[in-house]
Write a protein that holds these residues in place. Sequence first.
Motif, PDB file in Angstrom:
ATOM      1  N   ILE A 131      -6.214   2.442  11.456  1.00  8.90           N
ATOM      2  CA  ILE A 131      -6.222   3.527  12.744  1.00  8.90           C
ATOM      3  C   ILE A 131      -5.386   4.411  13.434  1.00  8.90           C
ATOM      4  CG2 ILE A 131      -8.886   2.498  12.069  1.00  8.90           C
ATOM      5  CD1 ILE A 131      -8.623   1.930  14.884  1.00  8.90           C
ATOM      6  N   ALA A 132      -4.626   3.323  13.061  1.00  8.05           N
ATOM      7  CA  ALA A 132      -3.271   4.699  14.524  1.00  8.05           C
ATOM      8  C   ALA A 132      -1.969   4.646  13.605  1.00  8.05           C
ATOM      9  CB  ALA A 132      -2.663   3.260  15.114  1.00  8.05           C
ATOM     10  N   PHE A 133      -1.705   4.566  12.260  1.00 10.41           N
ATOM     11  CA  PHE A 133      -0.602   5.130  11.215  1.00 10.41           C
ATOM     12  C   PHE A 133      -1.323   7.184  10.888  1.00 10.41           C
ATOM     13  CE2 PHE A 133      -0.750   1.465   9.560  1.00 10.41           C
ATOM     14  CZ  PHE A 133      -0.308   0.538  10.477  1.00 10.41           C
ATOM     15  N   PRO A 134      -0.371   7.769  10.978  1.00 14.28           N
ATOM     16  CA  PRO A 134      -0.212   9.263  10.905  1.00 14.28           C
ATOM     17  C   PRO A 134      -0.776   9.292   8.573  1.00 14.28           C
ATOM     18  CG  PRO A 134       1.530   9.257  11.873  1.00 14.28           C
ATOM     19  CD  PRO A 134       1.276   7.511  11.588  1.00 14.28           C
ATOM     20  N   ILE A 135      -1.655   9.587   8.583  1.00 16.28           N
ATOM     21  CA  ILE A 135      -2.006  10.562   7.137  1.00 16.28           C
ATOM     22  C   ILE A 135      -0.456  10.136   6.136  1.00 16.28           C
ATOM     23  CG2 ILE A 135      -3.040  11.279   5.265  1.00 16.28           C
ATOM     24  CD1 ILE A 135      -5.159  11.218   7.267  1.00 16.28           C
ATOM     25  N   GLY A 136       0.249  10.974   6.652  1.00 19.10           N
ATOM     26  CA  GLY A 136       1.838  10.856   6.136  1.00 19.10           C
ATOM     27  C   GLY A 136       2.362   9.074   5.830  1.00 19.10           C
ATOM     28  N   VAL A 137       2.093   8.435   6.491  1.00 23.13           N
ATOM     29  CA  VAL A 137       2.091   6.972   6.393  1.00 23.13           C
ATOM     30  C   VAL A 137       1.271   6.301   5.585  1.00 23.13           C
ATOM     31  CG1 VAL A 137       2.594   5.034   8.198  1.00 23.13           C
ATOM     32  CG2 VAL A 137       3.720   6.909   9.136  1.00 23.13           C
ATOM     33  N   LEU A 138      -0.603   6.743   5.661  1.00 21.49           N
ATOM     34  CA  LEU A 138      -1.099   5.916   5.250  1.00 21.49           C
ATOM     35  C   LEU A 138      -0.680   6.224   3.529  1.00 21.49           C
ATOM     36  CD1 LEU A 138      -4.093   6.582   6.770  1.00 21.49           C
ATOM     37  CD2 LEU A 138      -2.773   4.878   6.429  1.00 21.49           C
ATOM     38  N   LEU A 139      -0.204   7.672   3.233  1.00 20.60           N
ATOM     39  CA  LEU A 139       0.035   7.773   1.830  1.00 20.60           C
ATOM     40  C   LEU A 139       1.288   7.488   2.111  1.00 20.60           C
ATOM     41  CD1 LEU A 139      -0.443  11.742   2.135  1.00 20.60           C
ATOM     42  CD2 LEU A 139      -1.797  10.341   0.939  1.00 20.60           C
ATOM     43  N   TYR A 140       2.059   6.950   2.568  1.00 23.30           N
ATOM     44  CA  TYR A 140       3.138   5.980   2.149  1.00 23.30           C
ATOM     45  C   TYR A 140       2.661   4.462   1.968  1.00 23.30           C
ATOM     46  CZ  TYR A 140       7.744   3.351   2.577  1.00 23.30           C
ATOM     47  OH  TYR A 140       8.155   2.541   1.664  1.00 23.30           O
ATOM     48  N   TRP A 141       2.648   3.842   2.474  1.00 23.53           N
ATOM     49  CA  TRP A 141       1.472   2.133   1.998  1.00 23.53           C
ATOM     50  C   TRP A 141       0.738   2.311   0.517  1.00 23.53           C
ATOM     51  CZ3 TRP A 141       4.288  -1.168   3.966  1.00 23.53           C
ATOM     52  CH2 TRP A 141       4.089  -2.422   3.725  1.00 23.53           C
ATOM     53  N   THR A 142       0.287   3.033   0.861  1.00 22.44           N
ATOM     54  CA  THR A 142      -1.426   3.409  -0.216  1.00 22.44           C
ATOM     55  C   THR A 142      -0.656   3.541  -1.791  1.00 22.44           C
ATOM     56  OG1 THR A 142      -3.091   3.942   0.901  1.00 22.44           O
ATOM     57  CG2 THR A 142      -3.972   4.079  -1.001  1.00 22.44           C
ATOM     58  N   THR A 143       0.496   4.402  -1.233  1.00 24.74           N
ATOM     59  CA  THR A 143       1.002   5.261  -2.599  1.00 24.74           C
ATOM     60  C   THR A 143       2.610   2.995  -3.282  1.00 24.74           C
ATOM     61  OG1 THR A 143       1.578   6.960  -2.397  1.00 24.74           O
ATOM     62  CG2 THR A 143       2.566   6.323  -3.853  1.00 24.74           C
ATOM     63  N   SER A 144       2.438   2.743  -2.160  1.00 23.75           N
ATOM     64  CA  SER A 144       3.786   1.755  -1.967  1.00 23.75           C
ATOM     65  C   SER A 144       2.211   0.423  -3.061  1.00 23.75           C
ATOM     66  CB  SER A 144       4.205   1.483  -0.870  1.00 23.75           C
ATOM     67  OG  SER A 144       5.419   0.175  -0.932  1.00 23.75           O
ATOM     68  N   ASN A 145       1.694   0.144  -2.572  1.00 23.70           N
ATOM     69  CA  ASN A 145       0.562  -0.677  -2.526  1.00 23.70           C
ATOM     70  C   ASN A 145       0.529  -0.378  -4.367  1.00 23.70           C
ATOM     71  OD1 ASN A 145       0.855  -2.109  -0.637  1.00 23.70           O
ATOM     72  ND2 ASN A 145      -1.238  -1.331   0.166  1.00 23.70           N
ATOM     73  N   LEU A 146       0.163   0.936  -5.004  1.00 28.44           N
ATOM     74  CA  LEU A 146      -0.039   0.594  -5.985  1.00 28.44           C
ATOM     75  C   LEU A 146       1.150   0.814  -6.574  1.00 28.44           C
ATOM     76  CD1 LEU A 146      -2.577   4.157  -5.507  1.00 28.44           C
ATOM     77  CD2 LEU A 146      -3.023   2.315  -6.121  1.00 28.44           C
ATOM     78  N   TRP A 147       2.366   1.369  -6.520  1.00 28.73           N
ATOM     79  CA  TRP A 147       3.475   0.687  -7.467  1.00 28.73           C
ATOM     80  C   TRP A 147       3.267  -0.869  -7.667  1.00 28.73           C
ATOM     81  CZ3 TRP A 147       7.681   3.838  -8.876  1.00 28.73           C
ATOM     82  CH2 TRP A 147       8.633   2.703  -9.619  1.00 28.73           C
ATOM     83  N   THR A 148       2.766  -1.534  -6.527  1.00 29.49           N
ATOM     84  CA  THR A 148       3.368  -3.116  -6.298  1.00 29.49           C
ATOM     85  C   THR A 148       1.903  -3.492  -7.482  1.00 29.49           C
ATOM     86  OG1 THR A 148       3.463  -3.511  -3.767  1.00 29.49           O
ATOM     87  CG2 THR A 148       2.799  -4.662  -4.963  1.00 29.49           C
ATOM     88  N   MET A 149       1.097  -2.927  -7.596  1.00 29.04           N
ATOM     89  CA  MET A 149       0.068  -3.830  -8.315  1.00 29.04           C
ATOM     90  C   MET A 149       0.559  -3.301 -10.152  1.00 29.04           C
ATOM     91  SD  MET A 149      -3.458  -2.455  -6.557  1.00 29.04           S
ATOM     92  CE  MET A 149      -4.720  -3.032  -8.192  1.00 29.04           C
ATOM     93  N   GLY A 150       1.679  -2.363 -10.168  1.00 32.71           N
ATOM     94  CA  GLY A 150       1.429  -1.386 -11.590  1.00 32.71           C
ATOM     95  C   GLY A 150       2.505  -2.379 -11.938  1.00 32.71           C
ATOM     96  N   GLN A 151       3.309  -2.642 -10.873  1.00 36.58           N
ATOM     97  CA  GLN A 151       4.681  -3.359 -11.406  1.00 36.58           C
ATOM     98  C   GLN A 151       5.113  -4.909 -11.276  1.00 36.58           C
ATOM     99  OE1 GLN A 151       9.685  -2.819  -9.652  1.00 36.58           O
ATOM    100  NE2 GLN A 151       7.889  -4.163  -7.795  1.00 36.58           N
ATOM    101  N   GLN A 152       3.144  -5.488 -10.477  1.00 41.15           N
ATOM    102  CA  GLN A 152       3.151  -6.828 -10.731  1.00 41.15           C
ATOM    103  C   GLN A 152       2.509  -7.057 -12.083  1.00 41.15           C
ATOM    104  OE1 GLN A 152       1.970  -9.479  -7.075  1.00 41.15           O
ATOM    105  NE2 GLN A 152       0.077  -8.831  -8.401  1.00 41.15           N
ATOM    106  N   PHE A 153       1.642  -6.241 -12.978  1.00 40.33           N
ATOM    107  CA  PHE A 153       0.677  -6.197 -13.786  1.00 40.33           C
ATOM    108  C   PHE A 153       1.492  -6.074 -15.073  1.00 40.33           C
ATOM    109  CE2 PHE A 153      -0.783  -4.050 -17.315  1.00 40.33           C
ATOM    110  CZ  PHE A 153      -2.172  -5.493 -16.949  1.00 40.33           C
ATOM    111  N   TYR A 154       2.504  -5.342 -14.763  1.00 46.87           N
ATOM    112  CA  TYR A 154       3.508  -5.442 -15.974  1.00 46.87           C
ATOM    113  C   TYR A 154       4.547  -6.654 -15.921  1.00 46.87           C
ATOM    114  CZ  TYR A 154       7.795  -3.958 -18.387  1.00 46.87           C
ATOM    115  OH  TYR A 154       8.676  -4.130 -19.387  1.00 46.87           O
TER     116      TYR A 154
END
Length: 323
Positions: free
Chosen positions: A217-240
């Motif tokens: 809740i204290a992270f800027p919108i841009g940081v939340l975009l970064y971390w959510t995108t990073s998690n989605l990348w991890t999910m896809g990479q890990q799935f592969y």
Amino acid sequence: MTPLYYAISAVLLGWHKVFGALFGPDSGAAWAFSIIGLTVVIRAALIPLFVKQINSSRNMQLLQPKVKELQKKYGHDRERLTQETMALYKETGTNPFSSCLPLIIQMPIFLALFRLLNSAANNDKPKGFLTQADVESLRNATIFGNVHIADSFTSTDQVAVKIFAGILVLAMTATTFLTQRQLMSKNMPADALSGPYAQQQKMLLYVLPLVFAVGGIAFPIGVLLYWTTSNLWTMGQQFYVIRNNPAPNTEAFYAKQKRDAEKARKHGKVVETEVVVEETPEPPAPPRQQPKRQSRSQRKGSQGNPRPNPNQDQNQNDQGDDQ
């Protein structure tokens, strides 16, 4: 942090030139996609560490039966147990801390991006390669109407910002949970789900998302975009990785065997299967017959009539032949 400021700002401005030409240099879409592009660059650079993390996690899982044997043997001596466990890790080339390397390395980058966006929101002195014009452009950039990229859930009273930030916090928390759960449910053998390493993974499964949800809740919108995108990348990479190179004796491993067998049948190939030869069990020994019970008179009669001596009969027959 100064070297990280220059590195992150250089990548961010590089992507901003690309997306700024498409959406306009001062648009929120240009800065949002630039942050996503920054995430892609960082995660691509961390692929070797991610592969090392997957291999380390797999080795830790496969070593759990041996670790359990050491616990049974040296459970009374904690110091000896630690020495033997570390010797086992060294012998098999397993580093128990490798699974944390991608997260540990990302944290300074995460903090540097947080400070860059926070300084832009507060109109502070530019950091890295950012100029004052870049800071003002980033601070005033909006997406979805009036949601500023540099704002956070706690820094403003705007309802639109709070709703969008709340959605991103939930997305960041959910992707963190699903990524860890994917690893445990698909790529961990059954005997590794009850050891100390599995207990540690189960604890992180619920603790990490909770930590990110509270701090998000204290992270800027841009940081939340970064971390959510990073998690989605991890999910896809890990799935592969799990799909194509699963750990033995796991759900993903059996699923891959099934896919390979179906693919081989479609191409007309003979699928080699392991034939288990069952040994024919030996017939059970016949039950021992118990002697019949005799009455007292029968026992006395058997005592009075001794058994015939076969040698004596044979001698008598021999004497008759001689005569």
